[in-house]
Scaffold this active site. Sequence first.
Site: not given
Length: 881
Positions: A149, A289-290, A292-293, A325-326
């Site tokens: 992303e 931060g991370a 979400e794949n 969140h992810e």
Amino acid sequence: MQTFALSGLQALVGCLNGMDPEQKGPQMRTETPVQIKLADYTPYPFAIDQVEMVFDLEPSATKVRTVMQVRRLTAGDLVLNGVRVNLEWIKLNGDVLAEGNYTLADETLTLLDAPDAFTLETLVTIDPSANTALSGLYISGERFCTQCESTGFRRITYWPDRPDVMSRFKVRIEADKGTYPVLLSNGTPGENGDLGEARHFAEWDDPHPKPSYLFALCAGDYDIYRDTFTTMNGAHVDLAVHVDKGDGERAAWAMESLKASMVWDEKVFAREYDLGVFNIVAVRDFNFGAMENKGLNIFNSAYVLADEATATDADFEAIESIVGHEYFHNWTGNRITCRDWFQLCLKEGLTVFRDQEFSADMRSRPVQRIKDVIRLRARQFAEDAGPLAHQVRPDNYGSIENLYTATVYEKGAEIIRMLKTLIGDEAFAQGMQIYFDRHDGEATTIEHFYACFEQASGEDLTSFRRWYSQPGTPTITASEIWDEDTGTLTVMLAQSNPKTPGNDAPKPLPMPIRAAAFTPSGAKIEDLTLILDSEDLVWRISGQSERPRVSLNRGFSAPIRLDHQISDEDVLALAKVDDDPFNQWNALQALARKDILAIAYAQKGEPDAAVISAIASAVRAKQDDPAFAALLTRLPDVGELFLEHVPADAGALSDARKAVQRALAVELSADAVAVLESESPSPFKPDAEQSGTRALRSAMLTLLSALGDNQDEALKQIFDAAPNMTESLSALRALAVAGGPGKAAALAAFEEKWSSNPLVMDKWFAVQTSTGTVADIERLLQHKDYDLSNPNRVRSVAGVFAMQNLPAFHTADGSGYRVVSKIIAEADKTNPALAARLLTAFDQWKSLEPRARGEAEKALKALQAMDLSKDAADIITRTLG
């Protein structure tokens, strides 16, 4: 995706696009980045229902074979994106295409005269070891990982790299078995085995269509922390967190947070996980931060690894929030994604709202709300007031990588919160279920999202959607008229909206203002939600024998600046009777803010004793809720105060803030000693109760540091005896602020103890950059452990200095700007995203006092004269305006 905030409570960053790391030159970059416009959106003319990919992993020469099943939807060419991918061959229905059948440009491959249905196959070679931009497929710690992303997939292969092209992916990974024993991708694991010659393979099949930005691949040797989860309908899910060797046990809290997230999403939103496996991989070199794949979340290791010895309570809270969140993106971002990048707020604002609600349920709802608003005011209000102000859903952008902002995330979440308040809990819940059912498997828009809530509530939300198209923070002025003869208090609310870049004629915004009225003795007269949908509104409270006290924007029901025109005495009286925790805290913040501004700009010499006494009394009264009491000791940050007075003088504001903090420390000194003499909770737990106790202990250390180096010995003793990282780091920072002889000794001891732990050393760097001088920054840039290639380390130095140490960054001689500009220029050569995000530290330069403003402009123009990346050029152009 969770971005990093470079200000406020955490030090963070966004995502990137690339540039040639060898690209240099003194010539002026004069062109304005090309603007992409929402109005120009057209659907992609082809669908790619199925794709099969084979990765032959080698660090410097990875081969990627891609087989796409393509069908035409509308007229148009098949245009594929590709950046730094070397095409070996391209086949159409099994036949190698000659060059005359396609065109190859710098970043596109166009298939000429494509048929209506066909199989397209490509073979490319890429060099992950040279990918310093950390976008696409790259190497971190001798392991392969990806970040796609928003536009990273085009660095892996030729593909229509846009979110509205959703495909089912099957992936085969081949690699050296000894070096890369674990091979991961999205979806469900399939066959795996040996290939001979010390190589092996693994296959993965994701049954859910997804855009390319959600593709993920990881390969390496990890410690793996495993667990399982049973969904509400009885499905078994294997959970695994993959971390550096030796760090397995430090993944326990991330795993607990994941399971808590899964339970919460089932309970609150009726969302069940939809695969048999869920993997998390921790990566040291990561721009976010991370991410979400689908089924394979990739995290910055700072938001996975935690234990009592190495992580603070803030780290534990951040891990809980970001893991949530992810995970929540599985439905709000993955199963339903955004049609185009203009709709980024659809997945991010909604998911931030969900993770804030999750954190509120896991911990203290009032405390969480206050922390959310602190972040919003520090980051988004400043953004909305400066040259980088933009719409929550923009009409255009120069670089999508620069729109992973507080406006999209935090303000986007506040809009969702207002929607819920406006239509009510029941209609909101029903609208969410309609959204999930109607748009599952689709790439959609804000309009489609709101149609679900219009159906659920029966209301026309067209005017409410104006929040997405109009930048700027509204100001609500509240004035009161008391008619003693009739016993009527008339409250008049007037809305004003600022002019912002591209919006010279702002319109009123509809908003819910939660309000309550109290008698002077504290009896509640009325509790309601006022809907302000025009420029003004009148609320009358009648039949009263004494003038009521009015509480407005309770719980921060709308993301506004409230100018409640009542006296300081009335503010204090209201704070004593108000039963809304947010407004209790906010009233004291307002008084402290006014006091600091008056001292800073020479309207008075000393802190107001009544204000200091009121804050101290509130702290004492709330010590049974230590997390809330800790927040009561916090004074508005210098960055927040910039918004209150133009021109802003960072040094004067900092000195005034220190004076108020010192007065508060004197008032609460005995209380601080009592709190710190009590035992720290043991055994350690990262839960709300214990973290609240430690928060108050840390707050009292901060107050003691305001008393200066006469507290040095006591602070050093606390540092030496600290039983956990929360208190060790708080004491270290207190010593750094106090500036006594214990500072150097404590910094040396901390470094010696933690020199082999990169995440803890990031904290060591950050303590010094947040409290030190330009000379300290220059010294740290020469430290053996400073690493320009690691985003976390650069953020801990340049990011923390520029965003959290404003008096030093905005020093009038320009030295702060020069040292940060040097870091930005160097970072931009290899990691444009990092450079662009650091540049946002200049976003308030136009509001500075004249000398600092001139030096900031000089620094920005010097950077503009360099041949910087598209990302950096976009930020500089907008910042200079």
